[in-house]
Design an enzyme around this catalytic site. Structure first.
Site, PDB file in Angstrom:
ATOM      1  N   THR A 185       0.847  -1.189   0.000  1.00  0.00           N
ATOM      2  CA  THR A 185       0.000   0.000   0.000  1.00  0.00           C
ATOM      3  C   THR A 185       0.882   1.238   0.000  1.00  0.00           C
ATOM      4  O   THR A 185       2.051   1.179   0.383  1.00  0.00           O
ATOM      5  CB  THR A 185      -0.946  -0.003   1.227  1.00  0.00           C
ATOM      6  OG1 THR A 185      -1.800   1.142   1.183  1.00  0.00           O
ATOM      7  CG2 THR A 185      -0.166   0.041   2.532  1.00  0.00           C
ATOM      8  N   CYS A 186       0.322   2.363  -0.433  1.00  0.00           N
ATOM      9  CA  CYS A 186       1.019   3.656  -0.385  1.00  0.00           C
ATOM     10  C   CYS A 186      -0.040   4.732  -0.147  1.00  0.00           C
ATOM     11  O   CYS A 186      -0.953   4.512   0.642  1.00  0.00           O
ATOM     12  CB  CYS A 186       1.837   3.894  -1.656  1.00  0.00           C
ATOM     13  SG  CYS A 186       0.890   3.921  -3.192  1.00  0.00           S
ATOM     14  N   ARG A 187       0.045   5.855  -0.822  1.00  0.00           N
ATOM     15  CA  ARG A 187      -0.969   6.904  -0.640  1.00  0.00           C
ATOM     16  C   ARG A 187      -2.160   6.676  -1.565  1.00  0.00           C
ATOM     17  O   ARG A 187      -3.304   6.686  -1.131  1.00  0.00           O
ATOM     18  CB  ARG A 187      -0.369   8.294  -0.894  1.00  0.00           C
ATOM     19  CG  ARG A 187      -1.331   9.443  -0.569  1.00  0.00           C
ATOM     20  CD  ARG A 187      -0.724  10.789  -0.921  1.00  0.00           C
ATOM     21  NE  ARG A 187      -0.724  11.012  -2.360  1.00  0.00           N
ATOM     22  CZ  ARG A 187      -1.734  11.618  -3.029  1.00  0.00           C
ATOM     23  NH1 ARG A 187      -2.797  12.042  -2.381  1.00  0.00           N
ATOM     24  NH2 ARG A 187      -1.661  11.784  -4.328  1.00  0.00           N
TER      25      ARG A 187
END
Length: 232
Positions: A185-187
């Site tokens: 996951t990231c932004r």
């Protein structure tokens, strides 16, 4: 509401029955593992994302009226819903409703993970949720509870470390290259794709992607830990 493909099955199959018959699961396990049967997965996408699916199986929704007829004696349906079982399973239609544990070596997972399945996977402690954002982003706007962190700018170098060095620096175990329980996951999802592209040449070929990432988590009302610093 019953899935629309159920009505299609009633026209494709020679008949539909209201009372399901449940054969011995151990016998069905042997049949499925033999590879001699066509496996039709009639479960929800949530079930597939959480529990995986048998490689080579066919989605029930992939059948179309113009498609070939189904040979009942060559098919085993995988179901986990009572309403579906009542519509599909019968003395003439085999259905498997057991655990996927007997097929651990045959099970694969969709690469994309959505909010509902991620929530369940985290609750059941079945995945490593790897956040590839910068450590400052974990403080504000925060992080998904239970996630761990390796910033994108440290990938792939971090995954070239030995297990002890990795654990000391990042505070979680270095995943095996064939691990099927690592979700990135990231932004917003863009950095995840970069991270996967960098890790695949190292042999990490089964990484999964929370496509909407942190923005999607927040939009769906997911809990956020703010001010916690680096994930641990």
């Amino acid at each position: 509401m019953k899935p629309s493909w159920l009505f299609l099955f009633c026209s494709l199959l020679s008949s539909c029955f209201s009372t399901p018959v449940i054969p011995n699961n151990s016998n069905l396990v042997q049949l499925i593992r033999s590879g001699k049967k066509t496996i039709v997965d009639a479960r929800s996408e949530l079930s597939r994302q959480v529990s995986g699916y048998i490689e080579g199986s066919i989605l029930a929704s992939e059948y179309h009226p113009e498609g070939p007829s189904i040979e009942l004696d060559s098919v085993i349906f995988v179901v986990d819903d009572e309403a579906v079982a009542e519509e599909v399973c019968s003395e003439n239609v085999l259905c498997y409703r057991g655990s996927f544990e007997p097929f651990e070596d045959l099970v694969t997972f969709p690469q994309v993970v959505d909010f509902n399945s991620l929530s369940m996977l985290l609750q059941e402690n079945r995945i490593i949720l790897l956040d590839v954002r910068n450590s400052t982003e974990l403080v504000n706007p925060g992080k998904i509870p239970g996630s761990v962190n390796v910033p994108l700018h440290e990938i792939p170098e971090a995954f070239l470390l030995g297990p002890e060095q990795f654990l000391e620096k990042y505070k979680f175990q270095l995943p095996a290259k064939d691990a099927r329980n690592v979700v990135l996951t990231c932004r917003s999802g863009r950095r995840v794709k970069v991270a996967i592209k960098r890790l695949e040449p190292l042999g990490f070929t089964r990484l999964r992607n929370y496509e909407g990432s942190f923005k999607d988590w927040v939009a769906n009302g997911g809990e956020v830990v703010v001010g916690a610093g680096q994930a641990s």
